[in-house]
Motif scaffolding. Structure first.
Motif, short mmCIF file in Angstrom:
data_model
loop_
_atom_site.label_atom_id
_atom_site.label_comp_id
_atom_site.label_asym_id
_atom_site.label_seq_id
_atom_site.Cartn_x
_atom_site.Cartn_y
_atom_site.Cartn_z
N LEU A 1 0.84 -1.20 0.00
CA LEU A 1 0.00 0.00 0.00
C LEU A 1 0.87 1.25 0.00
O LEU A 1 0.65 2.20 -0.77
CB LEU A 1 -0.92 0.00 1.21
N ARG A 2 1.87 1.28 0.87
CA ARG A 2 2.73 2.46 0.95
C ARG A 2 3.52 2.68 -0.34
O ARG A 2 3.74 3.84 -0.74
CB ARG A 2 3.70 2.32 2.13
N PHE A 3 3.93 1.60 -0.99
CA PHE A 3 4.68 1.74 -2.24
C PHE A 3 3.89 2.56 -3.26
O PHE A 3 4.43 3.50 -3.87
CB PHE A 3 5.00 0.35 -2.81
N TRP A 4 2.62 2.25 -3.43
CA TRP A 4 1.81 2.95 -4.43
C TRP A 4 1.33 4.30 -3.92
O TRP A 4 1.25 5.27 -4.69
CB TRP A 4 0.64 2.07 -4.87
N LEU A 5 1.04 4.40 -2.63
CA LEU A 5 0.65 5.70 -2.07
C LEU A 5 1.80 6.70 -2.18
O LEU A 5 1.59 7.88 -2.50
CB LEU A 5 0.22 5.54 -0.62
N ASP A 6 3.01 6.23 -1.94
CA ASP A 6 4.17 7.11 -2.06
C ASP A 6 4.38 7.60 -3.49
O ASP A 6 4.95 8.67 -3.72
CB ASP A 6 5.43 6.40 -1.55
N HIS B 1 -7.41 1.62 6.65
CA HIS B 1 -8.00 2.95 6.73
C HIS B 1 -7.06 3.90 7.48
O HIS B 1 -6.84 5.04 7.05
CB HIS B 1 -9.35 2.86 7.44
N GLU B 2 -6.51 3.41 8.58
CA GLU B 2 -5.58 4.23 9.35
C GLU B 2 -4.33 4.54 8.54
O GLU B 2 -3.79 5.66 8.60
CB GLU B 2 -5.20 3.52 10.65
N LEU B 3 -3.86 3.57 7.77
CA LEU B 3 -2.67 3.78 6.96
C LEU B 3 -2.92 4.85 5.90
O LEU B 3 -2.12 5.77 5.71
CB LEU B 3 -2.24 2.46 6.33
N LEU B 4 -4.04 4.76 5.19
CA LEU B 4 -4.35 5.75 4.15
C LEU B 4 -4.53 7.14 4.75
O LEU B 4 -4.22 8.15 4.10
CB LEU B 4 -5.60 5.34 3.37
N ALA B 5 -5.04 7.20 5.97
CA ALA B 5 -5.29 8.49 6.60
C ALA B 5 -3.99 9.24 6.90
O ALA B 5 -4.01 10.46 7.13
CB ALA B 5 -6.08 8.31 7.89
N GLU B 6 -2.87 8.54 6.87
CA GLU B 6 -1.58 9.20 7.07
C GLU B 6 -1.19 10.06 5.86
O GLU B 6 -0.30 10.91 5.97
CB GLU B 6 -0.49 8.15 7.31
N ASP C 1 -2.13 12.74 2.65
CA ASP C 1 -3.07 13.80 2.33
C ASP C 1 -3.83 13.47 1.05
O ASP C 1 -3.53 12.51 0.36
CB ASP C 1 -2.35 15.15 2.19
N GLY C 2 -4.84 14.27 0.74
CA GLY C 2 -5.57 14.11 -0.51
C GLY C 2 -6.72 13.14 -0.49
O GLY C 2 -7.22 12.75 -1.54
N ASP C 3 -7.16 12.72 0.69
CA ASP C 3 -8.33 11.84 0.77
C ASP C 3 -8.17 10.58 -0.07
O ASP C 3 -8.94 10.31 -0.99
CB ASP C 3 -9.60 12.59 0.34
N ARG C 4 -7.17 9.79 0.23
CA ARG C 4 -6.97 8.51 -0.47
C ARG C 4 -8.13 7.57 -0.09
O ARG C 4 -8.58 7.57 1.07
CB ARG C 4 -5.64 7.88 -0.11
N ALA C 5 -8.58 6.75 -1.02
CA ALA C 5 -9.82 6.00 -0.82
C ALA C 5 -9.63 4.50 -1.06
O ALA C 5 -8.78 4.08 -1.85
CB ALA C 5 -10.90 6.53 -1.74
N LEU C 6 -10.47 3.70 -0.40
CA LEU C 6 -10.55 2.26 -0.58
C LEU C 6 -11.95 1.90 -1.07
O LEU C 6 -12.94 2.35 -0.50
CB LEU C 6 -10.31 1.53 0.74
N CYS C 7 -12.01 1.09 -2.12
CA CYS C 7 -13.30 0.61 -2.63
C CYS C 7 -13.30 -0.90 -2.62
O CYS C 7 -12.39 -1.55 -3.15
CB CYS C 7 -13.56 1.12 -4.04
N ALA C 8 -14.34 -1.49 -2.02
CA ALA C 8 -14.43 -2.93 -1.85
C ALA C 8 -15.20 -3.60 -2.98
O ALA C 8 -16.32 -3.20 -3.28
CB ALA C 8 -15.11 -3.26 -0.53
#
Length: 558
Positions: free
Chosen positions: A209-214, A269-274, A276-283
């Motif tokens: 997750l962090r790899f792509w969020l970064d 959810h907690e990880l994405l909240a770190e 900015d920009g309102d990163r989202a998860l869709c199930a």
């Protein structure tokens, strides 16, 4: 009259920082191998996506969801991932991805990456290490390895069936050459399931997750989000013969919708909240009821969940009113938007599905010998009306590539061209999903209808693609493409995604009628024309004859 409030601030817009853009966004699904091929090898790629970003901007979408493009042996079209942090050479390079991301962001288009956490490819380094390791080893503990039943372990650990057909267990040959343990694969045997009770698995996906969020991605669509955790003890289970393959028709399945999945998504959810920009998860969660699906989008879990109950609703006014009401109520109760969808890469395209004359469960597909094949003209008419209805609803909406062209399911694919594992694992009893995955037509003339410059295509394109190509429809006010462009522009300008739905009398039980943000929307699902109320026509899915709404037609009135 009933008013159903959404959980979205009235002034929220997808482009605003901190606006929770995912609540109202129109998100366009790209199936990369079938979108646009820049290399000419017959398979779409990331540079092909970049080349058409202007087209998507003119269409009016807010974000793109990319189906898997990571390294994979492509046994299941990329949903068998061998390396979660690299781009498969079929689709390009990480530099190509970064360029596409930057170009999309420059056009205010967000990027959602497909993530496949239920299983990996059998070529993943972890699974190869597991095969080389001994039973009970840390390497095997990352996956669902079990001893077999019977005197010599010759029987599978339980009776579970693969979504793609056949058994969900495969026995391995141990390094010393003897028959050994079995591993679970809810999908193809090349897709072993992870064991999510293992902390090492959980930490590895935090890293991914962090790899792509970064890199700057805006969110993740989570594949098989309801399947990661299996019931303790792995009890036997036999699904209904006529049920959907992904579990939406079943109330209690030991490998779908287990309570433990919610802890995983709270962590994510907690990880994405770190960031900015309102990163989202869709199930992607196929569950039997809207109320159960809403549990995936509680305030500390996912941000969206596909509304598959809406997708599977029959072309019936009463049924649609009920599912819309239930969706807005259930999602609203947990503070989430409803996420509407009509087509994707796993289901029969709605330009065909809405005109089927027989029930065909999800995953079975439609082919030359299917009973109840659709009427093409009726299917397109209903698809246009359904899309116009969906895009007027409060919340977020997903558009599958090609539906803006009115593309139908490709039914007459030759057997030798099919590539879906479902086709092979059921010995041709189920056609699977190839029919909704045929590469897009960009131009009426030229090789591959503009898919590339060579004419190569990993699935054969039908001759009817010429009449449905984008360049034929561009600028034609009667085309499906022009209809989508109008609907998306008006939806954004009038704030429909952030509105509130109020049911109003439509003059007939066969009419779905509501107001949202000052727009009166009517869809006639009956066989008899009905009179229209007063109002200026904003958009209509079919030509109107004066103040009359024809059958299988949607109109927006101001």
């Amino acid at each position: 009259m009933t008013t159903v409030e959404t959980a979205t601030p009235a002034d929220a817009r997808p482009s605003d920082t901190g606006s929770e853009w995912w609540r109202t966004a129109v998100i366009y699904q790209i199936y990369p191998r079938s979108f646009s091929d820049s290399s000419g090898d017959g398979i779409g790629d990331l540079p092909g996506v970049t080349a058409h970003l202007d087209d998507l901007q003119s269409l009016g979408v807010d974000a793109i969801w990319l189906s898997p493009f990571q390294r994979s042996p492509q046994k299941d079209a990329g949903y068998d991932v061998a390396d979660y942090c690299d781009v498969d050479p079929l689709f390009g390079t990480l530099a190509d991805f970064d360029r596409m991301l930057a170009e999309a962001h420059a056009r205010s288009i967000r990027i959602i990456v497909d993530l496949v956490p239920n299983h990996s490819s059998d070529q993943h380094v972890w699974f190869q290490e597991a095969l080389a390791a001994a039973p009970g080893s840390p390497e095997r503990a990352r996956y669902m390895f079990r001893d077999g039943k019977g005197e010599n372990g010759e029987e599978a650990p339980n009776n579970w069936e693969s979504v793609f057909g056949g058994p969900a267990w495969t026995r391995v040959t141990e390094p010393d050459g003897t028959a050994g343990q079995w591993y679970l694969h809810l999908f193809d045997s090349s897709q072993p399931d992870f064991d999510w009770s293992n902390d090492e698995v959980r930490e590895e996906f935090r890293r991914i997750l962090r790899f792509w969020l970064d890199r700057g991605v805006d969110g993740f669509r989570v594949d098989v989000a309801h399947g990661l955790v299996k019931q303790e003890g792995l009890p036997d289970y036999t699904p209904a013969a006529d049920g959907g393959s992904m579990g939406g028709d079943e109330a209690a399945v030991p490998y779908w919708g287990q309570p433990g999945v919610h802890d995983i998504y709270r962590d994510w959810h907690e990880l994405l909240a770190e960031y900015d920009g309102d990163r989202a998860l869709c199930a992607e969660a196929w569950l039997p009821t809207i109320a159960k699906t809403a549990m995936w989008v509680r305030s500390d879990e996912m941000h969206q969940a596909f509304n598959f109950v809406f997708l599977e609703t029959k072309w019936d006014a009463a049924a649609l009113r009920l599912v819309i009401d239930e969706s807005l109520r259930a999602y609203g109760e947990v503070g989430a938007p409803s996420t509407w969808v009509l087509s994707n890469h796993d289901v029969v395209r709605h330009a065909s599905r809405l005109a089927l004359t027989a029930d065909i469960p999800q995953g079975f597909g439609v082919g030359p010998n299917t009973v109840g094949k659709p009427d093409t003209a009726l299917g397109l008419r209903r698809a246009r009306a359904a899309s116009a209805l969906m895009l007027a609803l409060p919340g977020s909406a997903y558009v599958y590539q090609g539906e803006e062209l009115g593309l139908p399911e490709v039914i007459e694919l030759p057997d030798e061209a099919r590539q879906d594992p479902t086709w092979f694992r059921t010995n041709g009893e189920k056609y699977g999903r190839d029919g909704c995955r045929v590469p897009l037509p960009w131009t009426a003339e030229g090789p591959g209808y503009g898919f590339n410059d060579t004419g190569a295509s990993w699935l054969p394109q039908p001759a009817e693609w010429a009449s449905l190509a984008r360049d034929v429809q561009q600028g034609d006010p009667a085309s499906t493409l022009s209809l989508y462009e109008t609907l998306l522009a008006e939806r954004r300008a009038r704030g429909l995604g952030a509105g509130a739905l109020e049911w109003v009398d439509g003059g007939s039980a066969d009419v779905v009628s509501f107001r949202n943000a000052g727009v009166h929307v009517l869809t006639n699902l009956g066989s008899t024309p009905v009179d229209l109320p007063a109002g200026t026509v904003i958009a209509a899915s079919e030509p109107l004859d004066g103040r009359v709404l024809p059958p299988d037609t949607t109109v927006w009135l101001a």
